[in-house]
Design an enzyme around this catalytic site. Structure first.
Site, short mmCIF file in Angstrom:
data_model
loop_
_atom_site.label_atom_id
_atom_site.label_comp_id
_atom_site.label_asym_id
_atom_site.label_seq_id
_atom_site.Cartn_x
_atom_site.Cartn_y
_atom_site.Cartn_z
N ASN A 241 44.33 44.80 36.07
CA ASN A 241 43.78 45.55 34.92
C ASN A 241 44.12 47.03 35.03
O ASN A 241 44.45 47.68 34.03
CB ASN A 241 42.27 45.34 34.82
CG ASN A 241 41.94 44.01 34.21
OD1 ASN A 241 42.02 43.83 33.00
ND2 ASN A 241 41.58 43.05 35.05
N ARG B 233 31.80 47.28 43.97
CA ARG B 233 30.62 47.98 44.49
C ARG B 233 29.69 48.27 43.33
O ARG B 233 30.15 48.52 42.22
CB ARG B 233 31.01 49.32 45.11
CG ARG B 233 32.10 49.24 46.11
CD ARG B 233 31.55 48.95 47.47
NE ARG B 233 32.61 48.75 48.44
CZ ARG B 233 32.41 48.34 49.68
NH1 ARG B 233 31.19 48.11 50.11
NH2 ARG B 233 33.41 48.17 50.50
N ASN C 212 32.99 48.99 32.07
CA ASN C 212 33.31 47.92 33.01
C ASN C 212 33.82 46.70 32.24
O ASN C 212 33.47 46.53 31.06
CB ASN C 212 32.04 47.53 33.77
CG ASN C 212 32.29 46.44 34.81
OD1 ASN C 212 33.31 46.45 35.50
ND2 ASN C 212 31.37 45.49 34.93
N HIS D 220 33.99 42.48 32.51
CA HIS D 220 33.38 41.36 33.24
C HIS D 220 33.92 40.05 32.66
O HIS D 220 33.96 39.89 31.44
CB HIS D 220 31.86 41.43 33.11
CG HIS D 220 31.18 40.39 33.93
ND1 HIS D 220 31.06 40.47 35.30
CD2 HIS D 220 30.63 39.20 33.57
CE1 HIS D 220 30.46 39.39 35.74
NE2 HIS D 220 30.18 38.60 34.72
N SER E 138 33.85 40.36 28.62
CA SER E 138 33.00 41.37 28.00
C SER E 138 33.40 42.74 28.54
O SER E 138 33.66 42.88 29.74
CB SER E 138 31.52 41.15 28.37
OG SER E 138 31.10 39.85 28.01
N ASP F 125 25.91 44.42 35.29
CA ASP F 125 26.53 43.82 34.09
C ASP F 125 25.55 43.71 32.92
O ASP F 125 25.58 42.72 32.17
CB ASP F 125 27.13 42.42 34.43
CG ASP F 125 28.15 42.50 35.56
OD1 ASP F 125 28.91 43.47 35.62
OD2 ASP F 125 28.16 41.58 36.41
C1 GRF Z 1 38.82 40.88 36.63
O1 GRF Z 1 38.69 39.52 36.38
C2 GRF Z 1 37.63 41.63 36.10
O2 GRF Z 1 37.06 41.03 34.97
C3 GRF Z 1 36.64 41.56 37.24
O3 GRF Z 1 37.43 41.66 38.40
C4 GRF Z 1 38.74 41.18 38.13
C5 GRF Z 1 39.70 42.26 38.55
O4 GRF Z 1 41.04 41.81 38.56
N1 GRF Z 1 35.64 42.58 37.10
P1 GRF Z 1 42.21 42.85 38.82
O5 GRF Z 1 41.94 43.51 40.17
O6 GRF Z 1 42.22 43.85 37.71
O7 GRF Z 1 43.48 42.05 38.87
#
Ligand code: GRF
Length: 195
Positions: A14, A87, A103, A105, A132, A141
């Site tokens: 991400n 964290r 964030n 999720h 989300s 969350d």
């Molecule tokens: C993702 O699935 C996100 O929704 C969750 O942690 C994962 C992170 O994946 N919070 P990456 O490190 O971005 O590949």
């Protein structure tokens, strides 16, 4: 222009999608902050020439949290983006950046907050699955939702297939939402004569 920081602990897919999107925007990605020295997110950041700040937690959580807080205050981002940051942020940090931490999720909140959300929602046959994006508040969350997207599970996909669908949705939508939030902040700066 508005400035953001990304916090990640793991693979950083991400983070990378966000970095690539912001590279073609008026906004700045100041740095990746990472709490795990072995995280692949660091490799991705180095490849993309994004500065990396390592905050190692070790056994002294409070010390790491105050180093993180000092770093955030001195970098002064307009938006803090959590992207797989494993964290819980201390209340002091959330209070310093009210409404300015987002964030992602991998479930349709409020269903399945916390860890292993994909596995838990998958195990619940028939439960809708998706992602989300929300503002971070003091809960886990629980903050106000910015957007949700559902992933198709009607064709009976395997768990790995479902994980891939969820991650594809994340990479498609999270960078866009981050950019939108930065656009909003930029307009607010303009209205207050800060740009
Ligand atoms: C993702 O699935 C996100 O929704 C969750 O942690 C994962 C992170 O994946 N919070 P990456 O490190 O971005 O590949």
């Amino acid at each position: 222009m508005a400035d953001c920081l990304v916090l990640a602990s793991g693979s950083g897919s991400n983070f990378e999608a966000i970095a690539l999107r912001l590279a073609n925007s008026p906004h700045r990605l100041l740095s990746l902050i990472c709490d795990r020295p072995e995280a692949f997110a660091i490799v991705r950041a180095e490849r993309l020439l994004v500065p990396v700040l390592r905050i190692s937690y070790g056994r002294r959580r409070e010390e790491a949290e105050s180093r993180l807080e000092r770093a955030l205050v001195s970098l002064a981002p307009d938006l803090i983006v959590l992207a797989g940051f494993m964290r819980i942020l201390p209340a002091a940090i959330i209070d310093r950046f009210p409404g300015r931490i987002v964030n992602i999720h991998p479930s349709l909140l409020p269903a399945y907050p916390g860890l292993s959300a994909i596995e838990r929602s998958y195990a619940d046959a028939g439960a809708p699955m998706g992602i989300s994006v929300h503002i971070v508040d003091h809960g886990v969350d629980t903050g106000p939702l910015l957007a949700q997207f559902e992933a198709d599970r009607t064709d009976g996909p395997s768990l790995p297939e479902m994980e891939e669908r969820i991650h594809t949705l994340e990479h498609r939508h999270y960078p866009h939402i981050v950019e939108e939030q930065l656009d909003i902040i930029d307009r607010e700066h303009g209205m207050r004569g800060l740009t």
